[in-house]
Design an enzyme around this catalytic site. Structure first.
Site, PDB file in Angstrom:
ATOM      1  CB  THR A  93      40.295  39.269  38.574  1.00 10.13           C
ATOM      2  OG1 THR A  93      41.368  38.884  39.437  1.00 10.13           O
ATOM      3  CG2 THR A  93      40.840  39.543  37.182  1.00 10.13           C
ATOM      4  CE  LYS A 169      44.117  38.885  39.618  1.00  7.99           C
ATOM      5  NZ  LYS A 169      44.860  37.917  40.409  1.00  7.99           N
ATOM      6  CE  LYS A 239      36.971  35.859  36.411  1.00  6.89           C
ATOM      7  NZ  LYS A 239      37.572  36.934  37.281  1.00  6.89           N
TER       8      LYS A 239
END
Length: 295
Positions: A93, A169, A239
């Site tokens: 990611t 994503k 994050k």
């Protein structure tokens, strides 16, 4: 097909094992060399240098974030080490900007960059049931497809621009983290009225919210057991939410729910919950509601 695999964390270990089990010739490298032994025992080749893993038909990276990817690529000249017209599949990611930079750098060097982030936790990776969102040059994706299908149950095409896979994503993880936070808040609400956590969560996950996003975290939330090495760490959720908010800001897309959930993630990190399963978000709601351990 020779596959190089770099990044053997909680996800990468399982993904590389599945490639080996499928019969691919896999060369592995990791910044922490202790992660290599189980894969070498399973049949992988240990790369002496990271560049050895890049000098394969397909290079797969599964590193923690933008900084980790850029550091490894630059420190070991991985793009130059790839064969002419080689394919680099980044399955982590990363930010939209990172995807754009990497795609441009690979194109300028005569190599292909494919963004193929995965949907699923380590237990899903172990079972080779990941959903993989892939974007990049069509022919490059097709060259990598046999490896992708060995690691997942479905490959979802997302277009020629690599960053589009990362946008999907990030949007997915924004929804996931928001869903877990909402479930935690709802559980605190029912707990305040004397309803057992497990009872409420059983009802909702077997009726209106019988979806993987809820089912995957309700058990830990019901039992308040968050130390799960196969789980999605809360710090990683923070994050990813930061990346989603940065992407939204770049295109002036308001995400008011995301900002609120990010505040709760900050509270959880401050409380020392970063290494716990994402389901530990529920503890923030409990603290805010002043619920004791009997509620």
């Amino acid at each position: 097909m020779r596959i190089g695999f770099i990044g053997l964390g909680a996800m990468g270990q399982h993904m590389a094992h599945n490639l080996i089990a499928t019969g691919f010739d896999v060369t592995v490298w990791n910044r922490s060399s202790d992660k290599l032994a189980p894969l070498v025992e399973a049949g992988a080749t240990r790369a002496v240098q990271a560049a050895d893993a890049a000098a394969c038909d397909v290079l797969i990276t599964m590193l923690a974030d933008d900084d980790a990817l850029t550091t490894v690529v630059d420190a070991h000249d991985l793009i130059e080490a790839m064969p002419e017209n080689g394919v680099h599949v980044n399955m982590a990611t990363c930010s939209i900007e990172c995807a754009r930079r990497m795609a441009a750098r690979h194109e300028n060097a005569g190599r292909h960059y494919v963004a193929a982030p995965v949907l699923g936790r380590p237990d899903i990776a172990k079972a080779a049931k990941l959903n993989i969102v892939a974007a990049g040059d069509h022919d490059a994706i097709e060259r990598a497809r046999p490896a992708l299908e060995a690691m997942g149950q479905k490959v979802w095409p997302a277009g020629e621009a690599a960053y589009k896979a990362n946008a999907i994503k990030l949007a997915t993880n924004f929804m996931l983290v928001s869903a877990v936070e909402a479930m935690g808040e709802a559980t605190s609400l029912t707990s305040a009225y004397g309803i057992e956590r497990a009872d409420f969560l059983e009802i909702i996950t077997n009726s209106v919210f019988g979806a993987p996003a809820y089912l995957g975290y309700s058990g830990a939330m019901a039992n308040r057991e968050y130390d799960n090495p196969e789980g999605f760490k809360l710090a990683l959720g923070a994050k990813d939410m930061d990346l989603a908010l940065a992407a939204s800001k770049a295109e002036n897309v308001p995400l008011p729910v995301g900002s609120t959930v990010r505040d709760r993630l900050s509270e959880a990190l401050a409380a020392g919950d970063g290494d716990l399963d994402l389901a530990a978000l529920a503890e923030g709601s409990r603290r805010a509601a002043h619920l004791d351990d009997n509620d």
